[in-house]
Motif scaffolding. Structure first.
Motif, short mmCIF file in Angstrom:
data_model
loop_
_atom_site.label_atom_id
_atom_site.label_comp_id
_atom_site.label_asym_id
_atom_site.label_seq_id
_atom_site.Cartn_x
_atom_site.Cartn_y
_atom_site.Cartn_z
N GLY A 130 0.77 -1.23 0.00
CA GLY A 130 0.00 0.00 0.00
C GLY A 130 0.79 1.28 0.00
N GLY A 131 2.12 1.19 -0.09
CA GLY A 131 2.93 2.40 -0.13
C GLY A 131 3.87 2.37 -1.33
N GLU A 132 5.01 2.99 -1.16
CA GLU A 132 6.03 3.04 -2.20
C GLU A 132 7.18 2.13 -1.81
N ALA A 133 7.59 1.27 -2.70
CA ALA A 133 8.73 0.39 -2.44
C ALA A 133 10.02 1.22 -2.51
N ALA A 134 10.80 1.19 -1.43
CA ALA A 134 12.05 1.93 -1.41
C ALA A 134 13.07 1.29 -2.35
N GLN A 135 13.87 2.11 -2.98
CA GLN A 135 14.91 1.61 -3.87
C GLN A 135 16.10 1.07 -3.08
N SER A 136 16.28 1.59 -1.86
CA SER A 136 17.42 1.19 -1.04
C SER A 136 17.18 1.61 0.40
N LEU A 137 17.97 1.07 1.30
CA LEU A 137 17.90 1.51 2.69
C LEU A 137 18.32 2.97 2.82
N ALA A 138 19.26 3.39 2.01
CA ALA A 138 19.71 4.78 2.06
C ALA A 138 18.57 5.73 1.71
#
Length: 286
Positions: free
Chosen positions: A48-56
Motif C-alpha cells: 500500500g505504499g512506495e517500495a524503497a529503492q534502497s535503505l539509504a
C-alpha cells in the motif's frame, strides 16, 4: 474531518506478518505515502505504499522507521541501516521484537537516531485487518532511554489504538518469557488436550473445550490463582491417579506435560499456603 498526520513519512522495513499489520495501521498517520523496504521488492510493493529503492533512500526520506524483521535478523539489518544513516540524522527508529530492548539499535543511536523497542503483545498470523482490530486496546511494551523518545513511542502506540506499557531494558527478557509462557505454551496445552479428546472418541474437541477454557481464561485474568478449581485443589488423589493411568494407556505423549503442569500447580498451592498432601504429590510425580 480529515485526521492530521502525526509524522512526515513512515517507513516499514520488512514485509512479513507484523510489517503488513503495521503498514495498514500507520498509513493514515504518514503525511506522505508509506515507504516499504524488503528483500522482496514485489511484496514491498503490495503493502500500500512506495517500495524503497534502497535503505539509504528510506533513511533519507523517513522521519519514522519501523524495523519489523525476525529477531535473528535484527542486528544485521540495524547495522546495514546505520551504515547509510544520514549525518546528524535524528529520525526515530523502532523495532517490534519482544525479546530485545535497545541494545540491537545501538549502532543507530550512535549515529544520532532516536531509538525505541515497541512490542505489541499480540499474535500475528497474517490477517492484517483482523490483527489491526486486535491491536486496538492491546498493550505495547515500550523501552526507551530518553523522555522525548518515549513520547514519540507512545504517540505511535496510540496511533495503532494500543496502550503503551513502559518496560525497563533489563526486564525485557523476563517480560518476553512471561508472554511466551502464556501464549505459546497455551497453544501446546490446548493441542495436547484436543489430542487426548480424539483418543477418547470425541470428534470435535475444540467445540467441547471452548466454553470451559474461555471461562477458565476469563476467571484467571480476573482472579489470578484464586480461579483454580478441580481435583488438585480438592486433593482428590483417586481422580488424579485415574488421569495418569488413562494417559499412560491411551495418550502417553501428553503425560509429561500433564505431570509438569500438575506439579507446577501443586508448587503454587504450597506457596499460597495450601500445601498438598505427600500422597497427592506422589500421585502426580509417579
Amino acid at each position: 474531518m480529515t485526521q492530521t498526520p502525526h509524522f512526515h513519512r513512515i517507513g516499514i522495513l520488512g514485509t512479513g506478518r507484523v510489517a503488513r499489520a503495521l503498514a495498514l495501521g500507520l498509513a493514515e498517520w504518514s503525511g506522505l505515502p508509506l515507504m516499504v523496504w524488503g528483500r522482496s521488492r514485489e511484496r514491498a510493493g503490495q503493502m500500500g505504499g512506495e517500495a524503497a529503492q534502497s535503505l539509504a533512500q528510506m533513511a533519507e526520506a523517513c522521519d519514522v522507521i519501523a524495523l519489523a524483521v525476525s529477531d535473528d535478523a535484527l542486528s544485521s539489518v540495524t547495522a546495514e541501516l546505520a551504515a547509510v544513516w544520514p549525518e546528524d540524522g535524528e529520525g526515530f527508529v523502532f523495532h517490534v521484537s519482544g525479546r530485545s530492548g535497545l541494545a540491537p539499535l545501538e549502532p543507530l543511536a550512535l549515529r544520532g537516531a532516536k531509538a525505541a523497542a515497541i512490542h505489541p503483545a499480540m499474535t500475528f498470523t497474517g490477517d492484517a485487518p483482523a490483527e489491526l482490530r486486535r491491536m486496538a486496546g492491546a498493550r505495547f511494551a515500550v523501552t526507551t532511554a530518553q523522555a522525548d523518545t518515549a513520547a514519540i513511542a507512545h504517540r505511535l502506540v496510540a496511533a495503532l489504538g494500543g496502550v503503551a506499557v513502559d518496560i525497563a531494558e533489563a526486564q525485557r527478557p523476563l517480560y518476553h518469557a512471561a508472554l511466551c509462557h502464556a501464549a505459546n505454551h497455551l497453544v501446546t496445552l490446548m493441542a495436547g488436550s484436543m489430542d487426548a479428546l480424539v483418543c477418547a472418541g470425541v470428534a470435535d474437541g475444540a467445540a467441547l473445550l471452548a466454553p470451559l477454557v474461555r471461562a477458565a481464561l476469563d476467571n484467571s485474568l480476573a482472579m489470578g490463582f484464586d480461579a483454580l478449581s478441580g481435583p488438585l485443589l480438592r486433593g482428590d488423589i483417586e481422580t488424579i491417579s485415574g488421569h495418569i493411568t488413562a494417559l499412560e494407556r491411551d495418550c502417553p505423549e501428553l503425560l509429561p506435560a500433564y505431570r509438569g503442569m500438575a506439579g507446577a500447580t501443586l508448587d503454587k498451592l504450597e506457596r499460597v499456603g495450601a500445601p498438598p498432601t505427600a500422597k497427592l504429590r506422589q500421585a502426580v510425580d509417579g
